[in-house]
Design an enzyme around this catalytic site. Structure first.
Site, mmCIF file in Angstrom:
data_model
loop_
_atom_site.group_PDB
_atom_site.id
_atom_site.type_symbol
_atom_site.label_atom_id
_atom_site.label_comp_id
_atom_site.label_asym_id
_atom_site.label_seq_id
_atom_site.Cartn_x
_atom_site.Cartn_y
_atom_site.Cartn_z
ATOM 1 N N ASN A 98 0.811 -1.270 -0.034
ATOM 2 C CA ASN A 98 0.035 0.108 0.071
ATOM 3 C C ASN A 98 0.875 1.235 0.057
ATOM 4 O OD1 ASN A 98 -2.322 -1.536 0.237
ATOM 5 N ND2 ASN A 98 -2.537 -1.252 2.337
ATOM 6 N N ARG A 102 -4.905 1.619 -13.770
ATOM 7 C CA ARG A 102 -3.625 1.953 -13.294
ATOM 8 C C ARG A 102 -2.740 0.853 -12.761
ATOM 9 N NH1 ARG A 102 -3.765 6.391 -8.929
ATOM 10 N NH2 ARG A 102 -3.733 7.713 -10.556
ATOM 11 N N HIS A 111 -14.752 2.953 -15.786
ATOM 12 C CA HIS A 111 -14.553 2.253 -14.792
ATOM 13 C C HIS A 111 -15.909 1.575 -14.192
ATOM 14 C CE1 HIS A 111 -14.160 2.196 -9.960
ATOM 15 N NE2 HIS A 111 -12.771 1.460 -10.416
ATOM 16 N N HIS A 147 -15.096 -3.690 -0.705
ATOM 17 C CA HIS A 147 -15.011 -2.863 -2.025
ATOM 18 C C HIS A 147 -16.349 -2.358 -2.664
ATOM 19 C CE1 HIS A 147 -13.889 -2.706 -6.476
ATOM 20 N NE2 HIS A 147 -12.911 -2.204 -5.727
#
Length: 727
Positions: A85, A446, A476, A635
């Site tokens: 992270n 990304r 997205h 998520h």
């Protein structure tokens, strides 16, 4: 940042189109007056800084590694996740701050901080957290692993037999791969790739007495921690760089090795593609991917034993400042602990969990899989991964569509997918069978850019129509639509899947996500229009059951928040509950502040960044913010409104961030089935229950652990197990 939003008429119509009027029994639409706007905006410090909020998130990940209630190897894995992270944060966010400062574009953030101030706080917090991580690893994790016969040792701790084994291993496998690079007038300082682990070696020529610097890269193709053999259930491991460091004389024969220290560089790896100027976005992106490898350094990590002279050389050659140097106890780069966490010591891990097939898709008295189309025609199917199997739901949906002779077309978006994707294979099979297949591939996802380029070309070669999204926007949203010919009686029917997570069979076992499979005609019509927008020149922005960014997600949600205020003022039930990865958008936050000031209860469940300050008297005392971290990565994005007693719930791909609402194609779908709405509301009830284990956000930006008796994910796992047992 103004609370009031004055959209153009077309955008307002698009937002209202996504919010059917009959679901809001509001006599007069609510519009904040200037005094109410001023009542919110007078709090100039009402936004927490997004970068510092992210640091708090990674601190919560570290606290999981510190939590002695968790299985030991899971704590070990959270140490590795903390490192990964932080790496990405420096590669993207810190790199962005530095770029803005260097370009003279430094402007004050919504939090009131200048980029330089944020950067200094990031450096300070990073030193504190990485030191805490290193001490946790050394003082707690390593001794605890040793008690279970898993030993992580350094070179000096090896027995003569183990050193002999490593010497043989070095000679036969490691030495042939190594490439020592010296620095002298004929050899310039070598390029140091981002996140690679390296040895900075100081050597001396005994004939001339002159000292030289050399760099040796630790090969990433080998295990980070070298196994020294095992006995029974135990094992011993030594860092790979220790093995290399002990045999440097073989790399520099005839020279005297004076010092050797590990170091690691993090580089700016964010992409900047000027799409408006690029004739071919695919070619432009490939060129930019090559450039990314040579981004400027943004962090230098060194082992604390490094000498000042060697460190000064690294700083000068890499052009990093003292602030960007992090001296840490070794070993560096604890991402390698994933390999230790993968060891087959099941007693030191979470109990095994196997997703089950959703009840409406479960086989009944037959070895053949359930027909997903028949099941969807009977009833909407709300999926909750990873508890509901992705393979026997979404993946089967696409695979059956590819094989079904009645299916005419498949349309799908792909943002991230797995390396051996069954979804990709099914789409290729469908195209080769003569079906119309449209795939919107987001090649700017990304760190997955290279993989997505590869899949895009493979799909094109199979005959799929591949579109790379819209110029200036990332696609997205998570959409799949199957068009099926069901004969004269029913005609053409659309089956749609709208989700909160990617079409990735691997992450679907680790990420918590929601998805809807439905034959709702209006949802199907909306999704068809959206695919036309993405693949052609259609610019229809009006949807009945969808909110679509960048046109209507922000406007639609703010409008719903305002309507909850109107319900509350009219004495009807009103409440707002949102679940997201991040909440940063100032317009949405200001609308939530206004709802709080008017007395509407607001609950947020935020995994990562939250720029909203809860519990501020006069501003946000009716807002609570929670965060749940654990075995699965939370998520899903959920937006639930009490709506005067007729609850409305949306799920989708959009987080409350500028990039999602302004620079991405995102989709929220209003759940058309009351049963699905109640199911999601039940999940939120559990998440916000006082006894549920979670972190709670304080008004100063700190998080406090509420150690409850109920753990959200473990409770849902147990529910799933009971469902499997009773079926």
């Amino acid at each position: 940042m103004s609370l009031e939003i004055v959209p153009d008429p077309a955008a307002k119509a698009a937002a209202n189109a996504g919010v059917p009027d009959e679901s809001y029994d509001v006599d007069v639409p609510y519009t904040p007056d200037p005094e109410q706007v001023a009542a919110v905006e007078k709090y100039e410090d009402r936004f927490l800084d997004r970068e510092l909020s992210w640091m708090r998130f990674n601190q919560r990940v570290l606290e999981l590694a510190e939590d002695e209630r968790l299985p030991l190897l899971e704590r070990t894995r959270f140490l590795a996740i903390f490192t990964s992270n932080l790496d990405e944060f420096f590669m993207v966010r810190v790199a962005g701050l530095k770029r803005r400062i260097a370009a003279g574009l430094a402007v004050r953030a919504a939090s009131g901080l200048m980029p330089r101030e944020v950067l200094e706080q990031i450096w300070t917090t990073t030193r504190e957290l990485t030191r805490r991580q290193a001490e946790l690893f050394r003082d707690q994790i390593v001794p605890a692993l040793r008690e279970h016969d898993i030993e992580l040792v350094r070179w000096d701790d090896l027995s003569p037999e183990e050193q002999k084994y490593c010497k043989k291993l070095f000679k036969s496998r490691i030495f042939p791969v190594l490439t020592p690079l010296a620095v002298d007038p004929a050899h310039p300082f070598p390029y140091i790739s981002g996140l690679s682990l390296n040895l900075a070696v100081l050597i001396r020529n005994p004939q001339t007495g002159k000292d030289h610097f050399a760099r040796v890269k630790v090969p990433p193709i080998f295990d980070r921690f070298v196994p020294l053999g095992s006995s029974g259930t135990g094992a011993r491991f030594v860092p790979l760089e220790d093995v290399i460091g002990a045999h440097l004389k073989r790399l520099f024969p005839g020279m005297e090795v004076l010092e050797a220290h590990t170091f690691r560089v993090t580089r700016n790896e964010d992409l900047e593609v000027e799409e408006d100027d690029a004739e071919n976005i695919l070619a432009a992106l490939e060129k930019e991917l090559l450039r990314r490898r040579f981004g400027p350094p943004v962090r230098l990590e060194v082992e604390e034993s490094i000498s000042d002279s060697v460190l000064d050389l690294l700083k000068e050659e890499l052009d990093v400042t003292a602030d960007e140097v992090f001296r840490l106890p070794g070993p560096l780069d604890l991402r390698g602990l994933h390999g230790i966490a993968d060891l087959s010591h099941e007693v030191l891990k979470y109990p095994a969990f196997v997703p089950t097939t959703h009840p409406r898709l479960a086989e009944v008295e037959s070895a053949a899989p359930v027909d997903v189309f028949k099941a969807a025609r009977r009833h909407d199917i709300l999926l909750h991964h990873p508890y509901d199997s992705f393979a026997t739901s979404v993946q089967r949906f696409i695979e059956q569509a590819a094989a079904d002779p009645h299916v005419l077309a498949i349309k799908q978006t792909l943002y991230r997918t797995s390396g051996d994707s069954p979804i990709i294979d099914a789409l290729i099979d469908a195209a080769e069978a003569g079906k119309q297949v449209l795939v919107i591939v987001e090649i700017k996802a990304r760190f997955d850019e290279q993989a997505n380029i590869r899949w895009a070309r493979k799909l094109e070669q199979a005959g799929c129509h591949v579109v790379y999204g819209l110029v200036g926007l990332k696609t997205h949203c998570k959409l799949a639509m199957v068009v099926r010919d069901e004969g004269e009686q029913w005609g053409i029917r659309r089956y749609t899947h709208i989700g909160t997570g990617n079409y990735n069979s691997k992450t679907a076992r680790l990420y918590e996500d929601l998805g809807l499979i439905t034959t709702d005609e209006q949802v199907g019509e909306d999704v068809a229009h959206l695919f036309n927008n993405l693949s052609g020149w259609s610019r229809n922005a009006s949807y009945q059951q969808l909110l679509v960014a960048p046109d209507s997600v922000r406007l639609g949600l703010v409008d719903q928040i305002h309507r909850e205020i109107a319900h509350h003022q009219a004495g009807r039930p009103a409440a707002i509950r949102l679940k997201a990865n991040s909440v940063v958008d100032e317009a949405v936050i200001d609308a939530l502040y206004l709802a709080s000031q008017e007395g509407v209860p607001v609950q947020l469940l935020v995994r990562g960044i939250c720029a909203l300050r809860p519990g501020v008297p006069g501003l946000s005392e009716n807002i609570t913010v929670r965060s749940v971290l654990g075995r699965f990565l939370e998520h899903s994005r959920v937006f639930s409104f009490e709506n005067g007693g007729e609850p409305v719930t949306w799920i989708g791909s959009a987080d409350m961030m500028h990039r999602n609402l302004d620079r991405r194609v995102e989709v929220l779908v209003r759940l058309p089935d009351p049963e699905s709405v109640e199911e999601v509301r039940g999940l939120l009830d559990l998440a916000f229950a006082p006894t549920t284990d979670a972190w709670e956000l304080e008004s100063d930006g700190s998080w406090t652990r509420n150690v409850g008796d109920v753990h959200l994910q473990e409770t849902l796992i147990e529910r799933q197990r009971r469902r499997r047992t009773s079926s």
